[in-house]
Motif scaffolding. Structure first.
Motif, PDB file in Angstrom:
ATOM      1  N   LEU A  52      44.389  39.764  41.654  1.00 52.72           N
ATOM      2  CA  LEU A  52      44.187  39.956  39.963  1.00 52.72           C
ATOM      3  C   LEU A  52      42.953  41.000  39.637  1.00 52.72           C
ATOM      4  CD1 LEU A  52      44.532  36.170  39.030  1.00 52.72           C
ATOM      5  CD2 LEU A  52      46.255  38.042  38.906  1.00 52.72           C
ATOM      6  N   SER A  53      42.227  41.109  40.475  1.00 51.63           N
ATOM      7  CA  SER A  53      40.976  41.860  40.288  1.00 51.63           C
ATOM      8  C   SER A  53      40.786  43.050  41.315  1.00 51.63           C
ATOM      9  CB  SER A  53      39.529  41.084  40.413  1.00 51.63           C
ATOM     10  OG  SER A  53      39.288  40.789  42.065  1.00 51.63           O
ATOM     11  N   GLY A  54      41.619  43.019  42.232  1.00 52.16           N
ATOM     12  CA  GLY A  54      41.415  44.249  43.280  1.00 52.16           C
ATOM     13  C   GLY A  54      40.269  44.153  44.184  1.00 52.16           C
ATOM     14  N   GLU A  55      39.449  43.195  44.099  1.00 52.66           N
ATOM     15  CA  GLU A  55      38.519  43.059  44.813  1.00 52.66           C
ATOM     16  C   GLU A  55      38.714  42.176  46.392  1.00 52.66           C
ATOM     17  OE1 GLU A  55      34.461  41.670  42.541  1.00 52.66           O
ATOM     18  OE2 GLU A  55      36.247  40.454  41.912  1.00 52.66           O
ATOM     19  N   ILE A  56      37.845  42.830  47.293  1.00 51.26           N
ATOM     20  CA  ILE A  56      38.143  42.271  48.668  1.00 51.26           C
ATOM     21  C   ILE A  56      37.124  40.929  48.612  1.00 51.26           C
ATOM     22  CG2 ILE A  56      37.843  42.686  51.099  1.00 51.26           C
ATOM     23  CD1 ILE A  56      40.218  44.074  49.785  1.00 51.26           C
ATOM     24  N   ILE A  57      37.388  39.683  48.937  1.00 49.00           N
ATOM     25  CA  ILE A  57      36.567  38.649  48.893  1.00 49.00           C
ATOM     26  C   ILE A  57      36.637  37.878  49.883  1.00 49.00           C
ATOM     27  CG2 ILE A  57      36.924  38.636  46.158  1.00 49.00           C
ATOM     28  CD1 ILE A  57      38.849  36.240  46.477  1.00 49.00           C
ATOM     29  N   GLU A  58      35.480  36.837  50.257  1.00 48.94           N
ATOM     30  CA  GLU A  58      35.571  36.010  51.210  1.00 48.94           C
ATOM     31  C   GLU A  58      35.595  34.469  50.672  1.00 48.94           C
ATOM     32  OE1 GLU A  58      33.412  36.881  54.794  1.00 48.94           O
ATOM     33  OE2 GLU A  58      32.412  38.466  53.402  1.00 48.94           O
ATOM     34  N   LYS A  59      35.552  34.562  49.556  1.00 47.44           N
ATOM     35  CA  LYS A  59      35.691  33.168  48.798  1.00 47.44           C
ATOM     36  C   LYS A  59      36.008  33.359  47.296  1.00 47.44           C
ATOM     37  CE  LYS A  59      30.809  32.800  48.194  1.00 47.44           C
ATOM     38  NZ  LYS A  59      29.656  31.989  48.133  1.00 47.44           N
ATOM     39  N   ALA A  60      36.979  32.714  46.795  1.00 47.09           N
ATOM     40  CA  ALA A  60      37.675  32.501  45.544  1.00 47.09           C
ATOM     41  C   ALA A  60      36.891  31.562  44.680  1.00 47.09           C
ATOM     42  CB  ALA A  60      39.120  32.174  45.664  1.00 47.09           C
ATOM     43  N   GLU A  61      36.500  32.171  43.457  1.00 53.57           N
ATOM     44  CA  GLU A  61      35.683  31.446  42.568  1.00 53.57           C
ATOM     45  C   GLU A  61      36.870  31.011  41.222  1.00 53.57           C
ATOM     46  OE1 GLU A  61      32.462  30.412  42.921  1.00 53.57           O
ATOM     47  OE2 GLU A  61      31.853  31.744  44.552  1.00 53.57           O
ATOM     48  N   LEU A  62      36.959  29.710  41.089  1.00 56.59           N
ATOM     49  CA  LEU A  62      38.015  29.367  40.152  1.00 56.59           C
ATOM     50  C   LEU A  62      37.384  28.675  38.954  1.00 56.59           C
ATOM     51  CD1 LEU A  62      40.785  27.944  42.750  1.00 56.59           C
ATOM     52  CD2 LEU A  62      40.603  30.203  41.551  1.00 56.59           C
ATOM     53  N   GLU A  63      37.758  29.146  37.766  1.00 54.47           N
ATOM     54  CA  GLU A  63      37.375  28.178  36.588  1.00 54.47           C
ATOM     55  C   GLU A  63      38.035  27.263  36.593  1.00 54.47           C
ATOM     56  OE1 GLU A  63      35.073  29.192  34.408  1.00 54.47           O
ATOM     57  OE2 GLU A  63      34.363  31.103  35.736  1.00 54.47           O
ATOM     58  N   PRO A  64      37.818  26.248  35.677  1.00 57.06           N
ATOM     59  CA  PRO A  64      38.967  25.299  35.145  1.00 57.06           C
ATOM     60  C   PRO A  64      40.170  25.538  34.852  1.00 57.06           C
ATOM     61  CG  PRO A  64      36.653  24.536  34.411  1.00 57.06           C
ATOM     62  CD  PRO A  64      36.748  26.063  34.639  1.00 57.06           C
ATOM     63  N   TYR A  65      41.085  25.099  35.515  1.00 54.25           N
ATOM     64  CA  TYR A  65      42.539  25.656  35.384  1.00 54.25           C
ATOM     65  C   TYR A  65      42.878  27.114  35.862  1.00 54.25           C
ATOM     66  CZ  TYR A  65      43.510  21.288  32.666  1.00 54.25           C
ATOM     67  OH  TYR A  65      43.685  19.873  32.135  1.00 54.25           O
ATOM     68  N   GLY A  66      41.876  27.588  36.493  1.00 55.04           N
ATOM     69  CA  GLY A  66      41.932  28.754  37.132  1.00 55.04           C
ATOM     70  C   GLY A  66      42.664  28.930  38.333  1.00 55.04           C
ATOM     71  N   PHE A  67      43.145  30.375  38.763  1.00 53.11           N
ATOM     72  CA  PHE A  67      43.881  30.563  40.060  1.00 53.11           C
ATOM     73  C   PHE A  67      43.482  31.852  40.309  1.00 53.11           C
ATOM     74  CE2 PHE A  67      46.355  32.407  36.521  1.00 53.11           C
ATOM     75  CZ  PHE A  67      46.915  33.478  37.116  1.00 53.11           C
ATOM     76  N   ALA A  68      43.982  32.024  41.706  1.00 49.18           N
ATOM     77  CA  ALA A  68      43.702  32.969  42.492  1.00 49.18           C
ATOM     78  C   ALA A  68      44.997  33.401  43.109  1.00 49.18           C
ATOM     79  CB  ALA A  68      42.680  33.348  43.260  1.00 49.18           C
ATOM     80  N   VAL A  69      45.556  34.834  43.190  1.00 49.16           N
ATOM     81  CA  VAL A  69      46.720  35.319  44.235  1.00 49.16           C
ATOM     82  C   VAL A  69      46.078  36.197  45.112  1.00 49.16           C
ATOM     83  CG1 VAL A  69      48.767  36.469  44.054  1.00 49.16           C
ATOM     84  CG2 VAL A  69      48.070  34.983  42.075  1.00 49.16           C
ATOM     85  N   LEU A  70      46.056  35.985  46.347  1.00 45.14           N
ATOM     86  CA  LEU A  70      45.369  36.657  47.313  1.00 45.14           C
ATOM     87  C   LEU A  70      46.210  37.028  48.342  1.00 45.14           C
ATOM     88  CD1 LEU A  70      42.683  33.741  48.203  1.00 45.14           C
ATOM     89  CD2 LEU A  70      42.203  35.693  46.428  1.00 45.14           C
ATOM     90  N   ARG A  71      46.039  38.315  48.982  1.00 50.90           N
ATOM     91  CA  ARG A  71      46.760  38.993  49.851  1.00 50.90           C
ATOM     92  C   ARG A  71      45.791  39.568  51.172  1.00 50.90           C
ATOM     93  NH1 ARG A  71      48.601  44.921  48.900  1.00 50.90           N
ATOM     94  NH2 ARG A  71      46.360  45.269  49.770  1.00 50.90           N
ATOM     95  N   SER A  72      46.505  39.343  52.312  1.00 49.39           N
ATOM     96  CA  SER A  72      45.758  39.787  53.581  1.00 49.39           C
ATOM     97  C   SER A  72      45.356  41.197  53.591  1.00 49.39           C
ATOM     98  CB  SER A  72      46.430  39.274  54.613  1.00 49.39           C
ATOM     99  OG  SER A  72      47.848  39.886  54.767  1.00 49.39           O
ATOM    100  N   VAL A  73      44.522  41.499  54.037  1.00 43.66           N
ATOM    101  CA  VAL A  73      44.082  43.108  53.814  1.00 43.66           C
ATOM    102  C   VAL A  73      44.143  43.593  55.524  1.00 43.66           C
ATOM    103  CG1 VAL A  73      42.670  43.010  52.035  1.00 43.66           C
ATOM    104  CG2 VAL A  73      41.540  42.674  54.278  1.00 43.66           C
TER     105      VAL A  73
END
Length: 73
Positions: A52-73
């Motif tokens: 969703l953001s294009g960032e490379i991350i090591e942890k996902a920060e989720l808001e209430p009712y939030g979500f993340a779609v992550l892909r291996s690099v």
């Protein structure tokens, strides 16, 4: 007998789910926070790209009712 490997480090907070899919080469992880009033941090087992953001991350920060779609690099 099938051993199930955790998708993330540690335990998921109450109301948070994580599930994965693969196309045989790339792993995708979908993390969802179903809590209406609590943010959640999910530590990943490896660096992943937040689709969703294009960032490379090591942890996902989720808001209430939030979500993340992550892909291996």
């Amino acid at each position: 007998y099938c051993e199930i490997e955790p998708l993330v480090k540690g335990e998921l907070a109450h109301g948070v789910t994580a599930h994965s899919r693969t196309d045989g080469e790339t792993k995708y992880i979908f993390v969802e926070n179903y809590s209406p009033d609590k943010c959640a941090t999910v530590e990943l087992k490896e660096k992943m790209k937040n689709m969703l953001s294009g960032e490379i991350i090591e942890k996902a920060e989720l808001e209430p009712y939030g979500f993340a779609v992550l892909r291996s690099v």
